[in-house]
Design a protein around this motif. Structure first.
Motif, PDB file in Angstrom:
ATOM      1  N   PHE A 227       0.837  -1.211   0.000  1.00  0.00           N
ATOM      2  CA  PHE A 227       0.000   0.000   0.000  1.00  0.00           C
ATOM      3  C   PHE A 227       0.868   1.255   0.000  1.00  0.00           C
ATOM      4  O   PHE A 227       0.696   2.149  -0.838  1.00  0.00           O
ATOM      5  CB  PHE A 227      -0.923  -0.017   1.221  1.00  0.00           C
ATOM      6  CG  PHE A 227      -1.572   1.310   1.511  1.00  0.00           C
ATOM      7  CD1 PHE A 227      -2.463   1.879   0.613  1.00  0.00           C
ATOM      8  CD2 PHE A 227      -1.292   1.992   2.691  1.00  0.00           C
ATOM      9  CE1 PHE A 227      -3.056   3.117   0.879  1.00  0.00           C
ATOM     10  CE2 PHE A 227      -1.880   3.215   2.965  1.00  0.00           C
ATOM     11  CZ  PHE A 227      -2.769   3.789   2.052  1.00  0.00           C
ATOM     12  N   LEU A 228       1.834   1.332   0.914  1.00  0.00           N
ATOM     13  CA  LEU A 228       2.653   2.531   1.019  1.00  0.00           C
ATOM     14  C   LEU A 228       3.633   2.676  -0.137  1.00  0.00           C
ATOM     15  O   LEU A 228       4.118   3.780  -0.399  1.00  0.00           O
ATOM     16  CB  LEU A 228       3.396   2.540   2.355  1.00  0.00           C
ATOM     17  CG  LEU A 228       2.513   2.697   3.597  1.00  0.00           C
ATOM     18  CD1 LEU A 228       3.348   2.593   4.858  1.00  0.00           C
ATOM     19  CD2 LEU A 228       1.740   4.016   3.566  1.00  0.00           C
ATOM     20  N   ALA A 229       3.928   1.585  -0.827  1.00  0.00           N
ATOM     21  CA  ALA A 229       4.838   1.634  -1.979  1.00  0.00           C
ATOM     22  C   ALA A 229       4.129   1.954  -3.282  1.00  0.00           C
ATOM     23  O   ALA A 229       4.787   2.230  -4.292  1.00  0.00           O
ATOM     24  CB  ALA A 229       5.563   0.297  -2.119  1.00  0.00           C
ATOM     25  N   SER A 230       2.818   1.923  -3.276  1.00  0.00           N
ATOM     26  CA  SER A 230       2.041   1.988  -4.518  1.00  0.00           C
ATOM     27  C   SER A 230       1.325   3.322  -4.695  1.00  0.00           C
ATOM     28  O   SER A 230       1.306   4.179  -3.806  1.00  0.00           O
ATOM     29  CB  SER A 230       1.007   0.861  -4.532  1.00  0.00           C
ATOM     30  OG  SER A 230      -0.022   1.137  -3.575  1.00  0.00           O
ATOM     31  N   ALA A 231       0.682   3.465  -5.862  1.00  0.00           N
ATOM     32  CA  ALA A 231      -0.095   4.667  -6.151  1.00  0.00           C
ATOM     33  C   ALA A 231      -1.295   4.820  -5.228  1.00  0.00           C
ATOM     34  O   ALA A 231      -1.852   5.908  -5.101  1.00  0.00           O
ATOM     35  CB  ALA A 231      -0.560   4.633  -7.612  1.00  0.00           C
ATOM     36  N   ALA A 232      -1.685   3.742  -4.567  1.00  0.00           N
ATOM     37  CA  ALA A 232      -2.833   3.798  -3.659  1.00  0.00           C
ATOM     38  C   ALA A 232      -2.611   4.758  -2.495  1.00  0.00           C
ATOM     39  O   ALA A 232      -3.565   5.241  -1.892  1.00  0.00           O
ATOM     40  CB  ALA A 232      -3.146   2.400  -3.116  1.00  0.00           C
ATOM     41  N   SER A 233      -1.343   5.057  -2.192  1.00  0.00           N
ATOM     42  CA  SER A 233      -1.027   5.949  -1.062  1.00  0.00           C
ATOM     43  C   SER A 233      -0.473   7.286  -1.537  1.00  0.00           C
ATOM     44  O   SER A 233       0.343   7.912  -0.850  1.00  0.00           O
ATOM     45  CB  SER A 233      -0.014   5.279  -0.132  1.00  0.00           C
ATOM     46  OG  SER A 233       1.178   4.946  -0.830  1.00  0.00           O
ATOM     47  N   SER A 234      -0.938   7.771  -2.676  1.00  0.00           N
ATOM     48  CA  SER A 234      -0.357   8.963  -3.298  1.00  0.00           C
ATOM     49  C   SER A 234      -0.515  10.238  -2.475  1.00  0.00           C
ATOM     50  O   SER A 234       0.220  11.209  -2.682  1.00  0.00           O
ATOM     51  CB  SER A 234      -0.960   9.182  -4.693  1.00  0.00           C
ATOM     52  OG  SER A 234      -2.362   9.358  -4.601  1.00  0.00           O
TER      53      SER A 234
END
Length: 251
Positions: A227-234
């Motif tokens: 989650f924190l590495a992905s676009a989901a946590s922009s």
């Protein structure tokens, strides 16, 4: 569409201290999400053995407590192999002794391994991320970022510092397109906690103290990391995500 937010295909992730334990589990999880992972450690044999468990994994051997060595290794890797899009600052150590007897050299080792490493590697990688206008930095904090327990006061101090350094990274670097956050694990069955897992009295206390009633399994940290590495946590920045079975929520 929603699952695409968590896809890390085409991204490269460097995970420090990733030859075993939480670091290796996070590297394996990021790889399953599509990232190309780069493992870091000081023991070449352990590092190669860990890399053999992940298809296409690279290794980058350097001492995270050495500022100059970290910067040189990262600058050379970026020049040769391409950008590091995701950094997981996982390297860490523990030392258990009552505070009144705590050795000064062990205290200094904890500072170097648990705090200086986050600064050293974080700064080296962030300089490249800033130039590109994007990047993800995930620092591994701890339940001890918020709570203390007898015998580990210096460790507690270092993990409190990791939490605040994470907030400082976000404050300085969000304007450049970086998201800097932390994962704070509770009590997980890892090599770092071998002595505690084997202590029946401690395990019994932990099971009563933790609402989930058990030790955590390292794979249960992967979702938070993806989650924190992905676009989901922009738009998530400076956040400390506790993955602890509810221990920080309960008296």
């Amino acid at each position: 569409m929603s699952l695409e937010l968590f896809d890390l295909t085409g991204r490269r992730a460097l995970i420090t201290g990733s030859s075993q334990g939480i670091g290796l589990a996070l590297a394996q999880g990021l790889a399953r999400a599509g990232a190309k992972v780069v493992l870091n450690g000081r023991d070449p044999e352990k590092l190669d053995a860990a890399a053999a468990t992940i298809d296409g994994a690279d290794t980058l051997q350097f001492d995270v407590t050495n500022h100059a060595a970290a910067r040189q290794a990262i600058d050379e890797f970026e020049a040769k192999s391409g950008p590091i899009d995701i950094l997981v600052n996982n390297a860490g150590m523990q030392h258990r002794t009552p505070l009144e007897d705590f050795p000064a050299d062990a205290f200094e080792r904890l500072l170097r391994t648990n705090i200086s490493s986050v600064f050293n590697v974080g700064q080296a990688v962030a300089r490249h991320m800033i130039a590109r206008g994007a990047g993800k930095i995930i620092n591994i904090a701890s339940v001890q970022t918020a709570l203390a327990r007898p015998g580990i006061a210096p460790y507690t101090a270092t993990k409190g510092a990791v939490g605040n350094l994470t907030k400082g990274m976000a404050t300085d670097w969000a304007k450049y397109g970086l998201q800097c956050n932390a994962i704070a694990p509770g009590y997980f069955d890892t090599p770092l906690n071998t002595a505690l897992v084997a202590d029946e009295a401690f395990s019994a206390w932990l099971e009563k103290r933790t609402p989930a009633g058990r030790w955590g399994h390292v794979d249960e940290l992967v979702g938070a990391c993806v989650f924190l590495a992905s676009a989901a946590s922009s738009f998530v920045n400076g956040h400390i995500l506790y993955v602890d079975g509810g221990i920080t929520a309960s008296l």
